[in-house]
Design a protein around this motif. Structure first.
Motif, PDB file in Angstrom:
ATOM      1  N   GLY A  56      64.967  36.123  28.609  1.00  0.00           N
ATOM      2  CA  GLY A  56      65.166  37.175  29.605  1.00  0.00           C
ATOM      3  C   GLY A  56      64.826  36.685  30.994  1.00  0.00           C
ATOM      4  O   GLY A  56      64.615  35.476  31.196  1.00  0.00           O
ATOM      5  N   SER A 106      73.283  40.809  25.167  1.00  0.00           N
ATOM      6  CA  SER A 106      72.344  41.847  24.725  1.00  0.00           C
ATOM      7  C   SER A 106      71.035  41.300  24.159  1.00  0.00           C
ATOM      8  O   SER A 106      70.125  42.065  23.860  1.00  0.00           O
ATOM      9  CB  SER A 106      73.021  42.753  23.711  1.00  0.00           C
ATOM     10  N   ALA A 109      66.280  40.231  27.880  1.00  0.00           N
ATOM     11  CA  ALA A 109      65.503  41.340  28.443  1.00  0.00           C
ATOM     12  C   ALA A 109      65.382  41.184  29.944  1.00  0.00           C
ATOM     13  O   ALA A 109      65.637  40.109  30.496  1.00  0.00           O
ATOM     14  CB  ALA A 109      64.114  41.345  27.798  1.00  0.00           C
ATOM     15  N   ARG A 141      65.352  46.685  26.009  1.00  0.00           N
ATOM     16  CA  ARG A 141      65.580  45.464  26.799  1.00  0.00           C
ATOM     17  C   ARG A 141      64.825  45.473  28.124  1.00  0.00           C
ATOM     18  O   ARG A 141      64.993  44.560  28.931  1.00  0.00           O
ATOM     19  CB  ARG A 141      67.079  45.267  27.019  1.00  0.00           C
TER      20      ARG A 141
END
Ligand code: C2E
Ligand code: CA
Ligand code: CA
Ligand code: CA
Length: 275
Positions: A56, A106, A109, A141
């Motif tokens: 992320g 997806s 994060a 997320r």
């Protein structure tokens, strides 16, 4: 970019009506910056420490000043906190970050910093829910990063608020761990998912054996509490290898990428080792 303009103005109007006193030039400039969308959100990757896989990005605000160039947050966040402008600023960053992250793969994060001042806002939960709903980003997320000062003041109310965020799936990280006054009891008392070890410990890692001992005990403690550990400010491969051996779960720092504008983040390419 495209969708940000309207949000900037809406947020600004709300703040403007609340604040009508005379202000310094910088404050006036910052106010204008929010109204004119001169604030930008840059993104720095964090990786799974063992595999090196990108997990992320942390959202970090910058001010693109018309004459002074790009201004770092350390130079305006304190002013924003003193003047209350952190509320519209923080809403702008959160909305921008959720909107951007909704377009990412997806499995990635987004982590957003919340100021202790924002915690005093009665409507904070509603603002966060609305930002998620408007962007379509699943709450799972989103990670919220807070510093321990949030735990020292208004501990009971903030604890309840944190539980509320967790109940809808948002993850919570304790930022800058080791720099303040937190005793270990704070860690057990608040529902954190992640502890971010401050970069000052990482900087000393390869010179001071005591830093290794501190990191190692934080890792052990976190495991016992079912929390994960991120090492911040990882700049060298040597630091990274040492941290991996110490058992940290995530790593973030210039070694994996500097904070960059969204346009510079390429999702079809592997993470660059440095910018
Ligand atoms: P932070 O949350 O601890 O963010 C990490 C800071 O470390 C960032 O500085 C990042 O650019 C820097 N950094 C990352 N990797 C390395 C590294 O390998 N070496 C070194 N020396 N530094 C590294 P930045 O972007 O200047 O942000 C400074 C602080 O400003 C942040 O510290 C955070 O406390 C605050 N901040 C930034 N954006 C926001 C925001 O949207 N809201 C709030 N409330 N605070 C923010
Ligand atoms: Ca942070
Ligand atoms: Ca930090
Ligand atoms: Ca910090």
């Amino acid at each position: 970019s495209k969708s940000s303009g309207r949000n900037c103005f809406t947020i600004y109007d709300k703040a403007m009506s609340a604040e009508l006193e005379a202000r310094s030039t910088l404050e006036g400039d910052l106010r204008d910056a929010i109204a004119r969308c001169q604030l930008e959100v840059h993104y720095q990757p964090f990786v799974d420490a063992l595999s090196g896989t990108r997990r992320g990005f942390e959202a970090l605000v910058r001010w693109r000043h018309p004459t002074r160039g790009l201004i770092a947050p350390d130079q305006f966040i304190p002013l924003a906190e003193e003047t209350g402008l952190i509320v519209p600023l923080g809403e702008f960053v959160l909305r921008r970050a959720c909107a951007d992250a909704a377009g990412w793969p997806s499995d990635l994060a987004v982590a957003v910093n919340l100021s202790p001042i924002q915690f005093k806002e009665a409507e904070l939960f509603e603002m966060i829910s609305a930002a998620l709903a408007d962007s379509g980003l699943p709450p799972q997320r989103l990670e919220i990063e807070i510093t321990e000062s949030v735990l020292l003041e208004r501990g009971v109310e903030n604890h309840a608020f944190m539980e509320r965020l967790k109940s809808i799936g948002i993850a919570l990280a304790l930022d800058d761990f080791g720099t303040g006054y937190s005793s270990l009891s704070y860690l057990t008392a608040f529902p954190f998912d992640k502890i971010k070890i401050d970069k000052s410990f990482i900087r000393n890692l390869t010179h001071q054996p005591r830093s290794s001992a501190i990191i190692s005990s934080i890792v052990t403690l976190a495991r016992g509490l079912d929390m994960s550990v991120t090492a911040e400010g990882v700049e060298t491969r040597e630091e990274y290898e040492r941290l991996k051996a110490l058992g940290v779960n995530f790593a973030q720092g210039y070694l994996f990428g500097r904070p960059q504008p969204i346009e510079r983040i390429l999702f079809d390419a592997p993470a660059k080792s440095s910018q």
